[in-house]
Design an enzyme around this catalytic site. Structure first.
Site, PDB file in Angstrom:
ATOM      1  N   HIS A   1       0.860  -1.198   0.000  1.00 23.83           N
ATOM      2  CA  HIS A   1       0.000   0.000   0.000  1.00 23.83           C
ATOM      3  C   HIS A   1       0.893   1.244   0.000  1.00 23.83           C
ATOM      4  O   HIS A   1       1.311   1.735   1.055  1.00 23.83           O
ATOM      5  CB  HIS A   1      -0.913  -0.023   1.241  1.00 23.83           C
TER       6      HIS A   1
ATOM      7  N   HIS B   1       1.123   5.006  -2.152  1.00 28.11           N
ATOM      8  CA  HIS B   1       0.660   5.958  -3.177  1.00 28.11           C
ATOM      9  C   HIS B   1       1.878   6.693  -3.737  1.00 28.11           C
ATOM     10  O   HIS B   1       2.657   7.278  -2.960  1.00 28.11           O
ATOM     11  CB  HIS B   1      -0.299   6.979  -2.570  1.00 28.11           C
TER      12      HIS B   1
ATOM     13  N   ASN C   1       2.446   9.592  -5.299  1.00 33.61           N
ATOM     14  CA  ASN C   1       2.694  10.999  -4.964  1.00 33.61           C
ATOM     15  C   ASN C   1       2.824  11.254  -3.464  1.00 33.61           C
ATOM     16  O   ASN C   1       3.156  12.367  -3.059  1.00 33.61           O
ATOM     17  CB  ASN C   1       1.612  11.897  -5.574  1.00 33.61           C
TER      18      ASN C   1
ATOM     19  N   THR D   1      -1.200   4.692  -8.163  1.00 34.14           N
ATOM     20  CA  THR D   1      -1.332   6.115  -8.492  1.00 34.14           C
ATOM     21  C   THR D   1      -2.613   6.375  -9.289  1.00 34.14           C
ATOM     22  O   THR D   1      -3.152   5.475  -9.934  1.00 34.14           O
ATOM     23  CB  THR D   1      -0.096   6.632  -9.273  1.00 34.14           C
TER      24      THR D   1
ATOM     25  N   PRO E   1      -4.289   8.124 -12.374  1.00 30.07           N
ATOM     26  CA  PRO E   1      -4.024   8.806 -13.648  1.00 30.07           C
ATOM     27  C   PRO E   1      -4.760  10.150 -13.706  1.00 30.07           C
ATOM     28  O   PRO E   1      -5.917  10.244 -13.287  1.00 30.07           O
ATOM     29  CB  PRO E   1      -4.570   7.824 -14.694  1.00 30.07           C
ATOM     30  N   LYS E   2      -4.053  11.171 -14.202  1.00 31.05           N
ATOM     31  CA  LYS E   2      -4.632  12.530 -14.202  1.00 31.05           C
ATOM     32  C   LYS E   2      -4.499  13.184 -15.565  1.00 31.05           C
ATOM     33  O   LYS E   2      -3.520  12.946 -16.263  1.00 31.05           O
ATOM     34  CB  LYS E   2      -3.882  13.410 -13.186  1.00 31.05           C
TER      35      LYS E   2
ATOM     36  N   GLU F   1     -11.575   3.927   6.760  1.00 36.09           N
ATOM     37  CA  GLU F   1     -10.475   4.824   7.159  1.00 36.09           C
ATOM     38  C   GLU F   1     -11.027   5.870   8.126  1.00 36.09           C
ATOM     39  O   GLU F   1     -10.319   6.382   8.985  1.00 36.09           O
ATOM     40  CB  GLU F   1      -9.859   5.491   5.918  1.00 36.09           C
TER      41      GLU F   1
HETATM   42  C1  6MZ Z   1      -7.173   8.027   0.971  1.00 30.91           C
HETATM   43  C2  6MZ Z   1      -5.214   8.528  -0.125  1.00 30.91           C
HETATM   44  C3  6MZ Z   1      -4.507   8.493   1.104  1.00 30.91           C
HETATM   45  O1  6MZ Z   1      -2.490   8.786  -6.668  1.00 30.91           O
HETATM   46  O2  6MZ Z   1      -1.494  11.051  -6.872  1.00 30.91           O
HETATM   47  N1  6MZ Z   1      -4.334   8.828  -1.092  1.00 30.91           N
HETATM   48  N2  6MZ Z   1      -6.526   8.285  -0.188  1.00 30.91           N
HETATM   49  N3  6MZ Z   1      -6.564   7.998   2.165  1.00 30.91           N
HETATM   50  C4  6MZ Z   1      -5.240   8.238   2.286  1.00 30.91           C
HETATM   51  N4  6MZ Z   1      -4.708   8.235   3.548  1.00 30.91           N
HETATM   52  C5  6MZ Z   1      -3.788   9.186   4.026  1.00 30.91           C
HETATM   53  N5  6MZ Z   1      -3.217   8.730   0.840  1.00 30.91           N
HETATM   54  C6  6MZ Z   1      -3.125   8.938  -0.513  1.00 30.91           C
HETATM   55  O3  6MZ Z   1      -1.139   9.712  -4.782  1.00 30.91           O
HETATM   56  C7  6MZ Z   1      -1.837  10.614  -3.966  1.00 30.91           C
HETATM   57  C8  6MZ Z   1      -3.307  10.271  -3.959  1.00 30.91           C
HETATM   58  O4  6MZ Z   1      -3.507   8.997  -3.304  1.00 30.91           O
HETATM   59  C9  6MZ Z   1      -4.695   9.008  -2.533  1.00 30.91           C
HETATM   60  C10 6MZ Z   1      -5.337  10.389  -2.749  1.00 30.91           C
HETATM   61  O5  6MZ Z   1      -6.261  10.298  -3.828  1.00 30.91           O
HETATM   62  C11 6MZ Z   1      -4.143  11.243  -3.154  1.00 30.91           C
HETATM   63  O6  6MZ Z   1      -4.503  12.389  -3.905  1.00 30.91           O
HETATM   64  P1  6MZ Z   1      -1.304   9.665  -6.378  1.00 30.91           P
HETATM   65  O7  6MZ Z   1      -0.001   9.072  -6.854  1.00 30.91           O
END
Ligand code: 6MZ
Length: 339
Positions: A16, A18, A20, A101, A103-104, A203
Protein backbone atom coordinates in the site's frame (compact mmCIF):
# COMPACT_ATOMS: atom_id res chain seq x y z
CA UNK A 1 22.63 -8.42 14.84
CA UNK A 2 21.23 -5.06 15.91
CA UNK A 3 17.44 -5.09 15.37
CA UNK A 4 17.44 -1.87 13.32
CA UNK A 5 19.92 -3.41 10.89
CA UNK A 6 18.03 -6.72 10.92
CA UNK A 7 14.78 -5.00 9.94
CA UNK A 8 16.44 -2.73 7.40
CA UNK A 9 18.12 -5.66 5.66
CA UNK A 10 15.02 -7.86 5.83
CA UNK A 11 13.50 -8.36 2.35
CA UNK A 12 10.12 -6.64 2.62
CA UNK A 13 6.84 -6.56 0.72
CA UNK A 14 5.01 -3.24 0.36
CA UNK A 15 1.36 -3.50 -0.69
CA UNK A 16 0.00 0.00 0.00
CA UNK A 17 2.06 2.91 -1.33
CA UNK A 18 0.66 5.96 -3.18
CA UNK A 19 3.19 7.30 -5.67
CA UNK A 20 2.69 11.00 -4.96
CA UNK A 21 2.77 10.41 -1.21
CA UNK A 22 5.92 8.30 -1.30
CA UNK A 23 8.49 11.01 -2.00
CA UNK A 24 10.43 12.16 1.05
CA UNK A 25 11.41 15.81 1.61
CA UNK A 26 14.97 14.98 0.47
CA UNK A 27 13.72 13.22 -2.62
CA UNK A 28 11.37 16.09 -3.48
CA UNK A 29 14.34 18.46 -3.24
CA UNK A 30 16.38 16.14 -5.41
CA UNK A 31 13.53 16.08 -7.90
CA UNK A 32 13.19 19.89 -7.73
CA UNK A 33 16.92 20.33 -8.34
CA UNK A 34 16.77 18.05 -11.37
CA UNK A 35 13.67 19.78 -12.76
CA UNK A 36 14.51 23.43 -12.09
CA UNK A 37 18.21 23.55 -11.14
CA UNK A 38 19.28 24.01 -7.50
CA UNK A 39 20.05 27.73 -7.94
CA UNK A 40 16.70 28.63 -9.53
CA UNK A 41 13.94 30.69 -7.94
CA UNK A 42 11.53 27.77 -8.43
CA UNK A 43 13.81 25.55 -6.37
CA UNK A 44 14.07 28.08 -3.51
CA UNK A 45 10.29 28.48 -3.53
CA UNK A 46 9.81 24.70 -3.50
CA UNK A 47 12.15 24.28 -0.53
CA UNK A 48 10.29 27.01 1.40
CA UNK A 49 6.92 25.43 0.68
CA UNK A 50 8.14 22.04 1.91
CA UNK A 51 8.58 23.35 5.44
CA UNK A 52 4.81 24.01 5.58
CA UNK A 53 4.14 20.31 5.65
CA UNK A 54 6.05 19.24 8.75
CA UNK A 55 2.99 18.09 10.64
CA UNK A 56 0.09 16.90 8.56
CA UNK A 57 -3.33 15.70 9.65
CA UNK A 58 -5.81 14.00 7.28
CA UNK A 59 -6.88 17.36 5.75
CA UNK A 60 -3.29 18.65 5.62
CA UNK A 61 -2.09 15.57 3.82
CA UNK A 62 -4.60 16.14 1.02
CA UNK A 63 -3.21 19.69 0.67
CA UNK A 64 0.26 18.23 0.35
CA UNK A 65 -0.95 15.93 -2.44
CA UNK A 66 -2.07 19.03 -4.39
CA UNK A 67 1.44 20.39 -3.96
CA UNK A 68 3.00 17.10 -5.11
CA UNK A 69 0.67 16.90 -8.08
CA UNK A 70 2.11 20.16 -9.45
CA UNK A 71 5.59 18.63 -9.41
CA UNK A 72 4.45 15.51 -11.22
CA UNK A 73 2.19 17.17 -13.76
CA UNK A 74 4.87 17.09 -16.48
CA UNK A 75 6.21 13.98 -18.21
CA UNK A 76 9.72 14.63 -16.95
CA UNK A 77 8.61 15.27 -13.36
CA UNK A 78 6.39 12.20 -13.26
CA UNK A 79 8.95 9.91 -14.88
CA UNK A 80 11.70 11.01 -12.47
CA UNK A 81 9.38 10.88 -9.46
CA UNK A 82 8.41 7.28 -10.30
CA UNK A 83 12.04 6.21 -10.58
CA UNK A 84 13.04 8.05 -7.38
CA UNK A 85 10.16 6.56 -5.39
CA UNK A 86 11.15 3.08 -6.58
CA UNK A 87 14.78 3.80 -5.68
CA UNK A 88 13.78 4.81 -2.14
CA UNK A 89 11.81 1.60 -1.58
CA UNK A 90 14.69 -0.45 -2.99
CA UNK A 91 17.09 1.34 -0.60
CA UNK A 92 14.87 0.15 2.23
CA UNK A 93 15.23 -3.41 0.90
CA UNK A 94 11.68 -3.73 -0.33
CA UNK A 95 11.83 -6.77 -2.61
CA UNK A 96 8.31 -6.39 -3.99
CA UNK A 97 6.54 -3.04 -4.32
CA UNK A 98 2.93 -2.57 -5.30
CA UNK A 99 2.83 1.11 -6.19
CA UNK A 100 -0.49 2.87 -6.78
CA UNK A 101 -1.33 6.12 -8.49
CA UNK A 102 -4.31 8.05 -9.90
CA UNK A 103 -4.02 8.81 -13.65
CA UNK A 104 -4.63 12.53 -14.20
CA UNK A 105 -5.31 14.90 -17.06
CA UNK A 106 -2.77 17.72 -16.69
CA UNK A 107 -1.83 20.63 -18.96
CA UNK A 108 0.89 18.51 -20.51
CA UNK A 109 -0.55 15.00 -20.23
CA UNK A 110 -3.77 13.10 -20.81
CA UNK A 111 -4.62 10.23 -18.46
CA UNK A 112 -3.21 7.89 -21.08
CA UNK A 113 0.07 9.83 -21.18
CA UNK A 114 0.17 9.84 -17.37
CA UNK A 115 -0.28 6.10 -17.16
CA UNK A 116 2.24 5.42 -19.89
CA UNK A 117 4.78 7.69 -18.20
CA UNK A 118 4.40 5.90 -14.85
CA UNK A 119 4.65 2.50 -16.56
CA UNK A 120 7.84 3.59 -18.37
CA UNK A 121 9.18 4.87 -15.03
CA UNK A 122 8.45 1.49 -13.46
CA UNK A 123 10.23 -0.37 -16.27
CA UNK A 124 13.29 1.91 -15.83
CA UNK A 125 13.14 1.85 -12.02
CA UNK A 126 13.09 -1.96 -11.99
CA UNK A 127 16.10 -2.10 -14.32
CA UNK A 128 18.07 0.33 -12.18
CA UNK A 129 17.22 -0.86 -8.69
CA UNK A 130 16.80 -4.62 -8.53
CA UNK A 131 13.25 -4.61 -7.22
CA UNK A 132 10.01 -6.14 -8.44
CA UNK A 133 7.30 -3.49 -8.98
CA UNK A 134 3.67 -3.69 -10.07
CA UNK A 135 1.04 -0.97 -10.33
CA UNK A 136 -2.44 -0.48 -8.93
CA UNK A 137 -4.46 2.14 -10.73
CA UNK A 138 -6.26 4.40 -8.30
CA UNK A 139 -9.80 5.66 -8.60
CA UNK A 140 -10.18 8.91 -6.66
CA UNK A 141 -13.55 9.00 -4.88
CA UNK A 142 -13.46 12.81 -4.70
CA UNK A 143 -13.60 13.01 -8.49
CA UNK A 144 -16.54 12.26 -10.78
CA UNK A 145 -17.68 8.82 -11.90
CA UNK A 146 -16.99 9.96 -15.48
CA UNK A 147 -13.32 10.45 -14.51
CA UNK A 148 -13.26 6.95 -13.04
CA UNK A 149 -14.82 5.50 -16.21
CA UNK A 150 -12.22 7.24 -18.33
CA UNK A 151 -9.48 5.69 -16.19
CA UNK A 152 -10.91 2.17 -16.33
CA UNK A 153 -11.36 2.39 -20.11
CA UNK A 154 -7.70 3.16 -20.82
CA UNK A 155 -6.37 0.18 -18.85
CA UNK A 156 -6.83 -2.71 -21.35
CA UNK A 157 -4.51 -1.19 -23.93
CA UNK A 158 -1.68 -0.82 -21.42
CA UNK A 159 -2.23 -4.15 -19.75
CA UNK A 160 -1.21 -6.08 -22.81
CA UNK A 161 1.66 -3.75 -23.66
CA UNK A 162 3.23 -3.72 -20.17
CA UNK A 163 3.00 -7.37 -19.42
CA UNK A 164 2.17 -8.14 -15.78
CA UNK A 165 2.87 -4.64 -14.45
CA UNK A 166 -0.75 -3.54 -13.96
CA UNK A 167 -1.92 -5.67 -11.04
CA UNK A 168 -5.24 -4.15 -10.07
CA UNK A 169 -7.33 -1.21 -8.90
CA UNK A 170 -7.24 0.90 -5.76
CA UNK A 171 -10.30 2.82 -4.57
CA UNK A 172 -8.98 5.79 -2.59
CA UNK A 173 -9.13 9.58 -2.22
CA UNK A 174 -10.35 11.83 0.56
CA UNK A 175 -12.69 9.57 2.57
CA UNK A 176 -14.83 12.57 3.51
CA UNK A 177 -15.75 13.11 -0.14
CA UNK A 178 -17.79 11.14 -2.70
CA UNK A 179 -19.98 8.04 -2.31
CA UNK A 180 -18.82 4.49 -2.78
CA UNK A 181 -22.19 3.45 -4.22
CA UNK A 182 -21.74 5.76 -7.24
CA UNK A 183 -18.54 3.95 -8.21
CA UNK A 184 -19.87 0.39 -7.97
CA UNK A 185 -20.63 -0.01 -11.72
CA UNK A 186 -17.11 1.17 -12.64
CA UNK A 187 -15.49 -1.13 -10.11
CA UNK A 188 -17.70 -3.98 -11.28
CA UNK A 189 -16.42 -3.41 -14.81
CA UNK A 190 -12.81 -3.61 -13.55
CA UNK A 191 -13.65 -6.85 -11.77
CA UNK A 192 -15.12 -8.29 -14.99
CA UNK A 193 -11.78 -7.43 -16.62
CA UNK A 194 -10.08 -9.62 -13.98
CA UNK A 195 -8.46 -6.76 -12.13
CA UNK A 196 -7.88 -7.26 -8.39
CA UNK A 197 -9.35 -4.65 -6.08
CA UNK A 198 -8.05 -2.96 -2.95
CA UNK A 199 -10.56 -0.63 -1.28
CA UNK A 200 -9.83 2.16 1.23
CA UNK A 201 -12.44 1.00 3.68
CA UNK A 202 -13.26 2.23 7.20
CA UNK A 203 -10.48 4.82 7.16
CA UNK A 204 -13.02 7.07 8.89
CA UNK A 205 -16.17 6.18 10.85
CA UNK A 206 -18.81 5.40 8.22
CA UNK A 207 -20.40 2.03 9.11
CA UNK A 208 -23.10 1.95 6.42
CA UNK A 209 -20.62 2.62 3.64
CA UNK A 210 -18.32 -0.05 5.07
CA UNK A 211 -21.18 -2.58 5.00
CA UNK A 212 -21.80 -1.67 1.38
CA UNK A 213 -18.12 -2.10 0.51
CA UNK A 214 -17.95 -5.50 2.20
CA UNK A 215 -21.13 -6.59 0.46
CA UNK A 216 -19.62 -5.52 -2.88
CA UNK A 217 -16.45 -7.47 -2.13
CA UNK A 218 -12.76 -6.66 -2.30
CA UNK A 219 -9.45 -8.50 -2.43
CA UNK A 220 -7.74 -6.32 0.17
CA UNK A 221 -8.90 -3.63 2.58
CA UNK A 222 -6.92 -0.40 2.99
CA UNK A 223 -6.72 0.84 6.61
CA UNK A 224 -9.78 -0.86 8.19
CA UNK A 225 -9.48 1.51 11.14
CA UNK A 226 -13.17 1.71 12.04
CA UNK A 227 -14.25 -1.85 11.23
CA UNK A 228 -16.62 -3.31 13.79
CA UNK A 229 -15.83 -6.81 15.10
CA UNK A 230 -18.59 -8.17 12.90
CA UNK A 231 -17.26 -6.44 9.78
CA UNK A 232 -13.74 -7.62 10.56
CA UNK A 233 -15.01 -11.15 11.01
CA UNK A 234 -16.75 -11.02 7.60
CA UNK A 235 -13.54 -9.83 5.91
CA UNK A 236 -11.58 -12.52 7.74
CA UNK A 237 -13.95 -15.21 6.47
CA UNK A 238 -13.42 -13.93 2.93
CA UNK A 239 -9.62 -13.96 3.50
CA UNK A 240 -9.40 -10.26 2.76
CA UNK A 241 -6.13 -8.86 4.12
CA UNK A 242 -6.18 -5.57 6.05
CA UNK A 243 -3.44 -3.16 4.96
CA UNK A 244 -2.44 -1.47 8.23
CA UNK A 245 -0.54 1.81 8.02
CA UNK A 246 0.50 2.66 11.60
CA UNK A 247 2.28 5.99 11.19
CA UNK A 248 -0.15 7.29 8.58
CA UNK A 249 -3.15 6.69 10.86
CA UNK A 250 -1.45 8.19 13.92
CA UNK A 251 -0.29 11.28 12.01
CA UNK A 252 -3.73 11.71 10.43
CA UNK A 253 -5.25 11.35 13.93
CA UNK A 254 -7.65 8.60 12.91
CA UNK A 255 -5.82 6.54 15.56
CA UNK A 256 -4.88 8.34 18.80
CA UNK A 257 -1.49 6.66 19.36
CA UNK A 258 0.58 3.75 18.11
CA UNK A 259 -0.23 1.60 21.15
CA UNK A 260 -3.96 1.87 20.34
CA UNK A 261 -3.64 0.92 16.69
CA UNK A 262 -6.14 -1.70 15.48
CA UNK A 263 -3.20 -3.68 14.06
CA UNK A 264 -2.67 -5.17 17.53
CA UNK A 265 -6.16 -6.64 17.79
CA UNK A 266 -6.23 -8.00 14.24
CA UNK A 267 -2.76 -9.53 14.51
CA UNK A 268 -3.19 -11.13 17.92
CA UNK A 269 -6.77 -12.33 17.39
CA UNK A 270 -5.98 -13.54 13.86
CA UNK A 271 -9.50 -12.40 12.95
CA UNK A 272 -8.31 -11.48 9.44
CA UNK A 273 -5.00 -11.58 7.57
CA UNK A 274 -3.06 -8.39 8.24
CA UNK A 275 -0.04 -6.70 6.64
CA UNK A 276 2.07 -3.65 7.48
CA UNK A 277 2.33 -0.89 4.87
CA UNK A 278 3.51 2.74 4.62
CA UNK A 279 0.64 4.45 2.73
CA UNK A 280 2.51 7.73 2.01
CA UNK A 281 6.02 7.25 3.41
CA UNK A 282 7.20 10.61 2.08
CA UNK A 283 4.40 12.64 3.59
CA UNK A 284 4.50 10.81 6.91
CA UNK A 285 8.29 10.59 7.04
CA UNK A 286 8.46 6.85 7.50
CA UNK A 287 9.75 3.71 5.76
CA UNK A 288 8.47 0.15 5.75
CA UNK A 289 11.40 -0.76 8.03
CA UNK A 290 10.26 1.93 10.43
CA UNK A 291 6.70 0.52 10.41
CA UNK A 292 8.10 -2.88 11.47
CA UNK A 293 10.18 -1.20 14.18
CA UNK A 294 7.11 0.68 15.47
CA UNK A 295 5.19 -2.60 15.57
CA UNK A 296 8.08 -4.16 17.47
CA UNK A 297 8.20 -1.27 19.93
CA UNK A 298 4.48 -1.07 20.64
CA UNK A 299 3.29 -4.65 20.11
CA UNK A 300 6.44 -6.64 20.96
CA UNK A 301 6.66 -8.04 17.46
CA UNK A 302 9.19 -10.91 17.40
CA UNK A 303 11.32 -12.01 14.45
CA UNK A 304 8.96 -14.96 13.73
CA UNK A 305 6.08 -12.44 13.79
CA UNK A 306 7.96 -10.33 11.23
CA UNK A 307 8.42 -13.36 9.03
CA UNK A 308 4.74 -14.23 9.36
CA UNK A 309 3.73 -10.68 8.39
CA UNK A 310 6.03 -10.70 5.36
CA UNK A 311 4.73 -14.09 4.19
CA UNK A 312 1.14 -12.91 4.68
CA UNK A 313 1.95 -9.93 2.45
CA UNK A 314 3.24 -12.35 -0.20
CA UNK A 315 0.07 -14.47 0.08
CA UNK A 316 -2.06 -11.39 -0.60
CA UNK A 317 0.10 -9.68 -3.25
CA UNK A 318 -1.55 -9.28 -6.64
CA UNK A 319 1.01 -11.44 -8.48
CA UNK A 320 1.19 -14.94 -9.94
CA UNK A 321 1.86 -18.06 -7.86
CA UNK A 322 5.32 -18.34 -9.44
CA UNK A 323 6.29 -14.86 -8.28
CA UNK A 324 4.89 -15.60 -4.82
CA UNK A 325 6.98 -18.76 -4.61
CA UNK A 326 10.14 -16.80 -5.44
CA UNK A 327 9.33 -14.10 -2.90
CA UNK A 328 8.65 -16.67 -0.17
CA UNK A 329 12.04 -18.24 -0.88
CA UNK A 330 13.84 -14.90 -0.54
CA UNK A 331 12.11 -14.17 2.78
CA UNK A 332 12.59 -17.67 4.22
CA UNK A 333 16.25 -17.71 3.22
CA UNK A 334 16.82 -14.43 5.06
CA UNK A 335 15.17 -15.62 8.25
CA UNK A 336 16.93 -19.02 8.08
CA UNK A 337 20.31 -17.36 7.79
CA UNK A 338 19.78 -14.53 10.28
CA UNK A 339 17.71 -16.08 13.08
C1 6MZ B 1 -7.17 8.03 0.97
C2 6MZ B 1 -5.21 8.53 -0.13
C3 6MZ B 1 -4.51 8.49 1.10
O1 6MZ B 1 -2.49 8.79 -6.67
O2 6MZ B 1 -1.49 11.05 -6.87
N1 6MZ B 1 -4.33 8.83 -1.09
N2 6MZ B 1 -6.53 8.28 -0.19
N3 6MZ B 1 -6.56 8.00 2.16
C4 6MZ B 1 -5.24 8.24 2.29
N4 6MZ B 1 -4.71 8.24 3.55
C5 6MZ B 1 -3.79 9.19 4.03
N5 6MZ B 1 -3.22 8.73 0.84
C6 6MZ B 1 -3.13 8.94 -0.51
O3 6MZ B 1 -1.14 9.71 -4.78
C7 6MZ B 1 -1.84 10.61 -3.97
C8 6MZ B 1 -3.31 10.27 -3.96
O4 6MZ B 1 -3.51 9.00 -3.30
C9 6MZ B 1 -4.69 9.01 -2.53
C10 6MZ B 1 -5.34 10.39 -2.75
O5 6MZ B 1 -6.26 10.30 -3.83
C11 6MZ B 1 -4.14 11.24 -3.15
O6 6MZ B 1 -4.50 12.39 -3.91
P1 6MZ B 1 -1.30 9.66 -6.38
O7 6MZ B 1 0.00 9.07 -6.85
Amino acid sequence: MNINIFVHEMPKVELHAHLNGSLSVNTIQELGAKLYGSKSEEFTHLSEQLTNFDNVDLGGCFEKFDFMHKLTSTRRGLHLATILAIRDFAKDNVAYLELRTTPKNTEEMSKKDYLECVLEGIVRGKELHNILVTLLISIDRSQSVAEAEETINIIPKFRSRYNNIIAGIDFSGNPNKGNFSDFKPVLEKAREDNLKLSVHCAEIHNPSEVDEMIEFGMDRCGHGTFLTDQQLHKLGKQKVAIECCLTSNVKCSTVAKYSEHHFRNIFTSESAPVVLCTDDCGIFNTTLSNEFLMAKKYFALSKPDMMKLSLTAVDHAFVSENVKRDLRRIIERYFDSEC
